[in-house]
Design a protein around this motif. Structure first.
Motif, short mmCIF file in Angstrom:
data_model
loop_
_atom_site.label_atom_id
_atom_site.label_comp_id
_atom_site.label_asym_id
_atom_site.label_seq_id
_atom_site.Cartn_x
_atom_site.Cartn_y
_atom_site.Cartn_z
N PRO A 602 0.84 -1.20 0.00
CA PRO A 602 0.00 0.00 0.00
C PRO A 602 0.87 1.24 0.00
N PRO A 603 0.47 2.31 -0.68
CA PRO A 603 -0.84 2.51 -1.33
C PRO A 603 -0.89 2.11 -2.80
N TYR A 604 -0.01 1.23 -3.25
CA TYR A 604 -0.06 0.67 -4.60
C TYR A 604 -0.03 1.75 -5.69
N ASN A 605 0.94 2.63 -5.59
CA ASN A 605 1.02 3.74 -6.54
C ASN A 605 1.94 3.46 -7.72
N GLY A 606 2.31 2.22 -7.93
CA GLY A 606 3.21 1.90 -9.03
C GLY A 606 2.49 1.79 -10.35
N LEU A 607 3.19 1.17 -11.31
CA LEU A 607 2.61 0.92 -12.63
C LEU A 607 2.97 -0.50 -13.03
N GLY A 608 1.96 -1.35 -13.11
CA GLY A 608 2.18 -2.73 -13.50
C GLY A 608 2.60 -3.60 -12.33
N TRP A 609 2.85 -4.87 -12.65
CA TRP A 609 3.25 -5.82 -11.61
C TRP A 609 4.61 -5.43 -11.06
N GLY A 610 4.74 -5.55 -9.74
CA GLY A 610 6.04 -5.36 -9.13
C GLY A 610 6.90 -6.58 -9.36
N SER A 611 8.16 -6.47 -9.07
CA SER A 611 9.09 -7.59 -9.22
C SER A 611 9.81 -7.80 -7.91
N SER A 612 9.74 -9.02 -7.38
CA SER A 612 10.43 -9.30 -6.13
C SER A 612 11.93 -9.13 -6.28
N SER A 613 12.47 -9.50 -7.45
CA SER A 613 13.91 -9.32 -7.67
C SER A 613 14.25 -7.85 -7.79
N ALA A 614 13.34 -7.09 -8.43
CA ALA A 614 13.57 -5.65 -8.55
C ALA A 614 13.48 -4.98 -7.20
N THR A 615 12.54 -5.46 -6.36
CA THR A 615 12.40 -4.90 -5.02
C THR A 615 13.67 -5.14 -4.21
N ALA A 616 14.21 -6.36 -4.33
CA ALA A 616 15.45 -6.68 -3.62
C ALA A 616 16.60 -5.85 -4.16
N ALA A 617 16.63 -5.69 -5.49
CA ALA A 617 17.72 -4.95 -6.11
C ALA A 617 17.65 -3.47 -5.78
N ALA A 618 16.43 -2.97 -5.45
CA ALA A 618 16.29 -1.55 -5.14
C ALA A 618 17.09 -1.16 -3.90
N ASN A 619 17.41 -2.13 -3.08
CA ASN A 619 18.20 -1.86 -1.88
C ASN A 619 19.70 -2.06 -2.12
N VAL A 620 20.05 -2.30 -3.38
CA VAL A 620 21.44 -2.54 -3.74
C VAL A 620 21.97 -1.30 -4.45
N ASP A 621 23.27 -1.11 -4.39
CA ASP A 621 23.90 -0.01 -5.11
C ASP A 621 23.53 -0.08 -6.59
N PRO A 622 23.11 1.04 -7.22
CA PRO A 622 22.67 1.03 -8.62
C PRO A 622 23.67 0.37 -9.57
N LYS A 623 24.96 0.66 -9.39
CA LYS A 623 25.96 0.07 -10.28
C LYS A 623 25.98 -1.44 -10.15
N THR A 624 25.76 -1.93 -8.93
CA THR A 624 25.70 -3.38 -8.73
C THR A 624 24.42 -3.96 -9.34
N ALA A 625 23.32 -3.24 -9.18
CA ALA A 625 22.03 -3.72 -9.67
C ALA A 625 22.01 -3.89 -11.18
#
Length: 844
Positions: A602-625
Motif C-alpha cells: 500500500p498505497p499501490y502507486n506503481g505501474l504494473g506488476w512489481g518484481s520481487s527481484s527488482a524490489t530486492a535490487a532496489a536496496n542494492v547499489d545502482p551500479k551493482t544492480a
C-alpha cells in the motif's frame, strides 16, 4: 499459567471488552468511495437471502474473528479457497474502503483429529521397532487388512464368504464397488458425492495394502490400514503426560500453514490464538455457563443444555435451523473420540463443552477431573477474549455453519446472557465461504481427495493465478474448478500482463512516465478512454459494495484494459499516452488491493506488476544492480566489433556509450532497476537494430550475412531473454523494449525450439515416407503384367498375356466377373510397367 480462580478474576476484571487494535498499514482514506451514501452490503448467514447493509460497531473500525486451521495435516486447495476469500474481503475493507480491521484468527491445536494422528503415528513408530520376522509382519498386515475392510468396506466381507486376503481382494472389490469406481453411486441413483469419495479413498488404501502383501513389503504401502488397527489395539497404553507427541505435530503443521499463507500473499492476522494457551480461560468460561444454568456435568464431561438455553428465550441453530437434528453432523461436531466419553447426556443434541479424557488422550486439570476442551468452546473463549462480548464479523467455511458456528453462538450467548434483557448478540455478521469441490465432493483431508497448497504451487498454479481463479467466483458460492475456469483466469492474467508490459515499454520509449495517478481534468474532457475509466470506477465501486462482487469487479477491469489496448493501438490516439498510463496506474492500484501483486505494498502507486527481484535490487547499489545489463551490452558490443563492419551507422552505435545516460539516471536518485538498466538496454537494442538494417548492404558474402543474422537472433533470443527483456521489432522505429519475467521468456523460447524441432522431425519423416512410397511404387512397377499372376497359387492356367484362365480349386474356368476384375488389374500394371521402362529402360 493462571489458576482457575485467577482466571475467574481475569474474566471479571476484563469484562471481555475489545483490546486495543494494533497499528495498521496506511489506508487510502476511502479514496475510491464514489458516494459515501451508497452502503456496503454483505451476505450475512444470520440473515439469509439478499445482502444486507454493513454497519460496523465503531465508525471506520471492524472487529473480525476467523476460524483458523486444525493443525494436523498440510493445507489443501479447499483451505486456500477459504483463507484467500477472507484475505480478499479484508483487503477490500482496509485498502479500498479505508477501514481499520482488527483481524483475529485461531489455531486449533487440541482436537480429536490431532490426537488420533499423533497417537497413531507414535504407535506405528513403536511397532516398527519390534523384532518381527517376515511371517509375523505379514500376519500383522493381514489382520489389519481384514479389520480395515470390516470397518470401512463392509461389502467386501459379507457373511458366508471366505476370509478376505490380497488374492481375492480384486475380484471382491470389482463385484462390490465396481459401480462406484465406474462413476456411479452406492445406491445406483443420483450423482456421486462424499460417500462415494470416501469409498474410493478406502479402496485406494486397500489397494496399496494388497500390493504390500503381494510383494511382502512389510510396513511399506500398508501404513494407512495399520494406523487404525494399531490404535484399536494399543491406544490406551500411550503415556500422554508428555504432550510433545501432539505439540510436535501441531507446531510443524502450523509452520507449514503459515508458509502456505505467505506463499499465497495472505496478510498476517492482527492477532493469533491457540487452544493450548487458553485452557484455564476455557475452564472458567465453562464454569460460568454452568452457573447460569445452561450446562451440566456428567461423569467428568460438561455438556451444553440446549433445552435450558431455549427455555430462557434464546434461539439455537440460528445459522442452520434445518440441520439441528442431523445426527451425522452432530456426531462429526463432537469428534470421533467422543462416542464413549462418559456421562449420560440429557438429549442427543447436547454438545460437549469439556470432555473427560480417556487413556491415550491429552488432559488438563479442571473442577470435573482431567479432561480437554470441546471443539466449539475454544472459539467462543478466544474470540471473546480478543474482541469482547460483541464483534462485527465472524467468518469460516460453510461446512462449519452447523454445528460448529451454531454451537459457538449458543455457548457464547449463554455466557453473556442476562435475565430479562433478551437474547445477546455475539456476532453481527457471519460470513461463510463456499466449498471447493472435486467431482461433486467437498475437497477434504478426511476424503483424501485434495491437492495440497504446496503441491499446487509447485505444479499447476502460481499464487497470483490461484487468487485470480477464486476472484472469478463469488466468495460465498460453491466452486468446482474446471478447465474452462482455469482458461478464463489465464486469459484475464495474460491480458493484464501484456497491457502492463506494453504501456511500460511505450512510456519508456517516449520517456514520459509520470508519478502517481494523473489528474483527469488535465488530460482533456471528451477523451473516450478517460470516460471509460470514470465509468469503470463507478462500476467497480458498485460491484465491491454489492457484497464484494469480485467476479463483477474482474470484468470491469478486463473491459477497461481492452478499451485501453484499443486506444493504445490506434495510431491517431497513441501519441498521447497519458490516458493509458492513468488507466494502467488505476488498474495497478486495484489489483494491488485484491492482493494479486506480492511485490507491491500500500498505497499501490506503481505501474504494473512489481518484481520481487527488482524490489530486492532496489536496496542494492545502482551500479551493482545493473551489472547484468551492462555485461550483456559489453558482450554484444565486442561481438559486433569482431564482425569488422564498416557501415557508419554501426560505427556510430559502437561509439555511443550508455554510461553517461546511466550516470544521469543514477544521479536523479532513481531506484527502479528497470529504469536504471534502460540506457544499456537501449544501446544493446540499437546495435541489434543497426545490424538488421545493414544486412541488405552486405553484398554477396553469405558467411558475413549469416554471422550478422545469427548475432541479431542471439541478442534477442538469449542475451536479453535471459535477463527478462523482450525486443519487439517495429517498422521504421527502434525495437520496443519490454520487461517480462525471464522464466516466461525462456519457457517461450524453449517451446519455440521444441516446436521447430518437432516440425523438422515431421518434415524428415514425411521425406522418408515419400521416398519409401516411391521405392515401393517402382518395385511394384518393375514386374511385367504378363508375370504378375504367374506365382499366384489360386490359378493353374494362364493365357498368352499371363491372365489366369483356370482356378486351382475345382479345376473350373475363372468366372467372367472375376476375369473382368483381373483384366483391370492387368491394365493398371501394364501402364505402371510402361512408366518404369520409360524411366529406367528395363534396368534391374
Amino acid at each position: 499459567m493462571r489458576s482457575i480462580a485467577g482466571t475467574r478474576l481475569f474474566f471479571s476484571s476484563l469484562k471481555l471488552r475489545p483490546l486495543a487494535i494494533a497499528s495498521q498499514t496506511p489506508r487510502f482514506s476511502r479514496f475510491y468511495s464514489q458516494s459515501r451514501m451508497a452502503p456496503i452490503t454483505v451476505h450475512n448467514s444470520l440473515k439469509p437471502g439478499s445482502p444486507v447493509p454493513f454497519i460496523p460497531k465503531a465508525d471506520g473500525k471492524i472487529s473480525w474473528y476467523a476460524c483458523g486451521p486444525t493443525t494436523y495435516d498440510l493445507s489443501h486447495l479447499g483451505h486456500a479457497r477459504n483463507y484467500l476469500s477472507n484475505d480478499i474481503i479484508r483487503r477490500i475493507f482496509q485498502d479500498y474502503f479505508g477501514y481499520e480491521v482488527n483481524f483475529v484468527m485461531n489455531y486449533t491445536d487440541v482436537d480429536d483429529k490431532i490426537i488420533i494422528k499423533a497417537r497413531r503415528q507414535r504407535l506405528l513408530d513403536l511397532e516398527k521397532e519390534k523384532p518381527y520376522t517376515p511371517e509375523q509382519l505379514r500376519q500383522l498386515v493381514s489382520k489389519a487388512f481384514q479389520a480395515y475392510a470390516q470397518s470401512n468396506l463392509p461389502l467386501l466381507v459379507d457373511e458366508g464368504q471366505t476370509v478376505l486376503d490380497e488374492n481375492n481382494y480384486q475380484a471382491r472389490k470389482d463385484a462390490a464397488y465396481g459401480n462406484v469406481l465406474a462413476g456411479g453411486t452406492l445406491t445406483g441413483e443420483g450423482k456421486p458425492g462424499d460417500p462415494e469419495a470416501k469409498i474410493k479413498m478406502h479402496l485406494n488404501n486397500m489397494d496399496s495394502a494388497a500390493r504390500s502383501l503381494q510383494t511382502s513389503s512389510g510396513f511399506d504401502g500398508a501404513e494407512d490400514i495399520l494406523l487404525p488397527y494399531l490404535d484399536s489395539l494399543y491406544k490406551e497404553t500411550i503415556d500422554t503426560s508428555d504432550q510433545t507427541m501432539f505439540t510436535d505435530l501441531t507446531q510443524k503443521m502450523e509452520k507449514a500453514f503459515n508458509d502456505d499463507m505467505a506463499a499465497l500473499n495472505v496478510l498476517e492476522p492482527t492477532a493469533v490464538t491457540r487452544v493450548t494457551e487458553y485452557v484455564p480461560q476455557i475452564v472458567a468460561f465453562v464454569e460460568q455457563i454452568i452457573q447460569k444454568g445452561f450446562a451440566y456435568e456428567a461423569d467428568g464431561s460438561v455438556y451444553f443444555d440446549i433445552g435450558a438455553f431455549e427455555k430462557a428465550g434464546n434461539t439455537y441453530a440460528r445459522l442452520r435451523p434445518e440441520s439441528r437434528n442431523d445426527k451425522a453432523l452432530q456426531e462429526e461436531g463432537e469428534g470421533s473420540l467422543s462416542k464413549s466419553s462418559g456421562g449420560q447426556k440429557k438429549r442427543d443434541a447436547d454438545f460437549a463443552l469439556w470432555k473427560r479424557s480417556k487413556p491415550g488422550e491429552p488432559y488438563w486439570p479442571s473442577p470435573w477431573g482431567q479432561g480437554r476442551p470441546g471443539w466449539h468452546i475454544e472459539c467462543s473463549v478466544m474470540a471473546s477474549d480478543k474482541l469482547g462480548d460483541n464483534m462485527d464479523i465472524h467468518s469460516g467455511g460453510i461446512d462449519l455453519a452447523f454445528p460448529h458456528h451454531d454451537n459457538e453462538l449458543a455457548q457464547s450467548e449463554a455466557f453473556f446472557h442476562q435475565c430479562g434483557k433478551g437474547e445477546h448478540t455475539w456476532v453481527n455478521y457471519f460470513l461463510h465461504m463456499g466449498h471447493l469441490s472435486i467431482a461433486g465432493s467437498k475437497m477434504s483431508k478426511s476424503l483424501k481427495n485434495f491437492q495440497t497448497i504446496q503441491d499446487a504451487l509447485a505444479t499447476t498454479y502460481t499464487a497470483r493465478n490461484m487468487r485470480i481463479v477464486f476472484l472469478m467466483g463469488r466468495w460465498n458460492d460453491g466452486v468446482e474448478i474446471s478447465g474452462d475456469m482455469r482458461k478464463q483466469a489465464d486469459n484475464w492474467e495474460n491480458t493484464l500482463d501484456n497491457f502492463f508490459t506494453n504501456i511500460k515499454a511505450k512510456l519508456a520509449e517516449v520517456d514520459v512516465a509520470t508519478d502517481g495517478v494523473k489528474d483527469l481534468a488535465l488530460i482533456g474532457a471528451g477523451n473516450s478512454l478517460v470516460e471509460d475509466l470514470e465509468q469503470a470506477k463507478k462500476d467497480l465501486d458498485a460491484a465491491l459494495r454489492n457484497s464484494f462482487d469480485t467476479p463483477g469487479a474482474m470484468q470491469v477491469i478486463l473491459r477497461l484494459v481492452r478499451n485501453a489496448n484499443i486506444y493504445m493501438n490506434d495510431k491517431a490516439k497513441s501519441a498521447n499516452l497519458q490516458p493509458v498510463e492513468t488507466v494502467a496506474r488505476w488498474v495497478t492500484k486495484i489489483v494491488g488491493i485484491f492482493g494479486l501483486d506480492a511485490a507491491a505494498k500500500p498505497p499501490y502507486n506503481g505501474l504494473g506488476w512489481g518484481s520481487s527481484s527488482a524490489t530486492a535490487a532496489a536496496n542494492v547499489d545502482p551500479k551493482t544492480a545493473i551489472k547484468p545489463y551492462a555485461a550483456a551490452y559489453e558482450k554484444v558490443k565486442a561481438d559486433v566489433e569482431s564482425l569488422n563492419l564498416s557501415a557508419s551507422s554501426i560505427q556510430s552505435a559502437l561509439e555511443h556509450s550508455p554510461d553517461t545516460e546511466f550516470a544521469e539516471v543514477e544521479k536523479s536518485g532513481e531506484k527502479d532497476v528497470e529504469k536504471l538498466a534502460l540506457p544499456y538496454l537501449r544501446a544493446t537494442s540499437r546495435l541489434r537494430d543497426e545490424l538488421r538494417a545493414v544486412v541488405s548492404t552486405l553484398g554477396s558474402d553469405p558467411q558475413v550475412k549469416q554471422a550478422v543474422l545469427a548475432l541479431s537472433d542471439r541478442i534477442r533470443d538469449y542475451d536479453l531473454t535471459d535477463l527478462g527483456v523482450q525486443l519487439d521489432d517495429q517498422t521504421d522505429k527502434p525495437s520496443l523494449i519490454k520487461f517480462v519475467p525471464a522464466a516466461k521468456l525462456i519457457a517461450a523460447r524453449e517451446e519455440k525450439v521444441s516446436l521447430l524441432a518437432e516440425k523438422a522431425k515431421q518434415k524428415e519423416e514425411a521425406r522418408k515416407a515419400r521416398e519409401k512410397a516411391e521405392e515401393e511404387k517402382w518395385a511394384k512397377a518393375k514386374v511385367a503384367p504378363q508375370d504378375m499372376f504367374k506365382n499366384d497359387p489360386k490359378y493353374t492356367e494362364w493365357d498368352a498375356d499371363g491372365l489366369p484362365t483356370k482356378l486351382a480349386e475345382g479345376g473350373e474356368a475363372v468366372p467372367k466377373s472375376q476375369a473382368k476384375k483381373l483384366k483391370k488389374d492387368w491394365d493398371r500394371q501394364k501402364k505402371l510397367h510402361d512408366e518404369y521402362l520409360a524411366k529406367f529402360g528395363g534396368k534391374a
